[in-house]
Scaffold this active site. Sequence first.
Site, PDB file in Angstrom:
ATOM      1  N   TRP A  33      27.110 -45.686  53.785  1.00 30.53           N
ATOM      2  CA  TRP A  33      26.027 -44.694  53.784  1.00 30.53           C
ATOM      3  C   TRP A  33      24.758 -45.392  53.341  1.00 30.53           C
ATOM      4  CZ3 TRP A  33      24.534 -41.323  49.222  1.00 30.53           C
ATOM      5  CH2 TRP A  33      23.643 -40.310  49.598  1.00 30.53           C
ATOM      6  N   ASP A  80      32.582 -42.854  45.344  1.00 33.54           N
ATOM      7  CA  ASP A  80      31.700 -41.835  45.889  1.00 33.54           C
ATOM      8  C   ASP A  80      32.597 -40.818  46.599  1.00 33.54           C
ATOM      9  OD1 ASP A  80      29.789 -40.243  47.030  1.00 33.54           O
ATOM     10  OD2 ASP A  80      28.716 -41.849  48.049  1.00 33.54           O
ATOM     11  N   LYS A 116      29.206 -30.564  50.917  1.00 30.69           N
ATOM     12  CA  LYS A 116      30.029 -30.337  52.105  1.00 30.69           C
ATOM     13  C   LYS A 116      31.131 -29.322  51.853  1.00 30.69           C
ATOM     14  CE  LYS A 116      27.857 -33.990  53.870  1.00 30.69           C
ATOM     15  NZ  LYS A 116      26.738 -34.683  53.208  1.00 30.69           N
TER      16      LYS A 116
END
Length: 410
Positions: free
Chosen positions: A138, A220, A256
Amino acid sequence: MSVFSDVPQATPVAVFKLTADFREDSHPQKVNLGVGAYRTDDCQPWVLPVVKRVERLIVEDSSLNHEYLPILGLPEFRSAASKVALGVDNQAIKENRVGGVQALGGTGALRIGAEFLRRWYNGTNNTSTPVYVSAPTWENHNGVFADAGFKDIRPYHYWDAAKRGLDLSGLLDDLEKAPEHSIFVLHACAHNPTGTDPTQEEWKKIAEIMKTRKLFAFFDSAYQGFASGCLDRDAWAIRFFVSKGFELFVAQSFSKNFGLYNERVGNLTVVTQDNENLTRVLSQMEKIVRTTWSNPPSQGARIVSVTLNDPELFKEWKGNVETMANRVLLMRKQLKEKLLALGTPGTWDHITQQIGMFSFTGLNPAQVQYLIKEKHVYLMASGRINMCGLTTKNIDYVAQSIYEAVTTVQ
């Protein structure tokens, strides 16, 4: 002449630029496969039913007010978030050596963790500690650690483009060669952008080398539950590392899996050797938060906290998460089937072997440009697509467009 005359124009953030281009496109069959957010089969954002229910409960709760939260955040949110990551019966929690810091999304959790590590890990203010991020990763990982002051950010092998899967041998080799005390940023599940995760046996090999080499694990975790539909399965790697005695950080995002994208709800879970170390670590993190955002917002954290701490609401939330995960899995299955039915050159097994919101298609930049310019199908230059952008209404068009891109553009 302005005092700001010498300020250069920054490059736009790629994914937001892609969305802006998509909005300006008037083509009736345009498809946005770029944005990192869940969409329904009607291509609309989804406010989770459990979130609507909890929002009503919060509005009707006359005991609540708008006073400041503690600097480290809502206590009942922080503890519940850490339990979701580690498991309610985790030994580290029972031993009172797990703490949490409420943060502005997963990015905020990464930044607070990075800032702390730069100040206090491997010496004091050691900006030269190597930080390893996966290749690819990312895009924000590089920026967050660089802006926290780290000067040696390195890639570690992860994606094998030839086999469209994990480069395990390259990854393990990088772990073996990394200097002791290096920091490794690990994706807990649903790797972004590849969607390719290590198996449990592969995670065991990764953990063994990291333990031997004294490497720091910074997980993460942005997609827990969203990847497989199972909270426990998606947190397996984190829990395994904790069971092996690692002191580690976990940056959690609830964007999310709760659909709370604009509420910026995150938590930094901290696992230490004992409570005495935890107390000192959190005291320094409090100092960092104080000069960063001073005090976190309550609304999103309350929504998550109320949900996680109520057995009935927690069960409903897990059902909502499973609904999202299952739709993504269905789109993966159907896209692969349609590409194979069209006789699209190449292998497409990776579409269903990958997991989570994103898929690394293997399309090259020229093919991506063809899809955007000629077919009005918007995706990242890397070939990453958001599976949530696919629907039963557009999947045939997307599959046909990919077929044309692969057969027309080399």
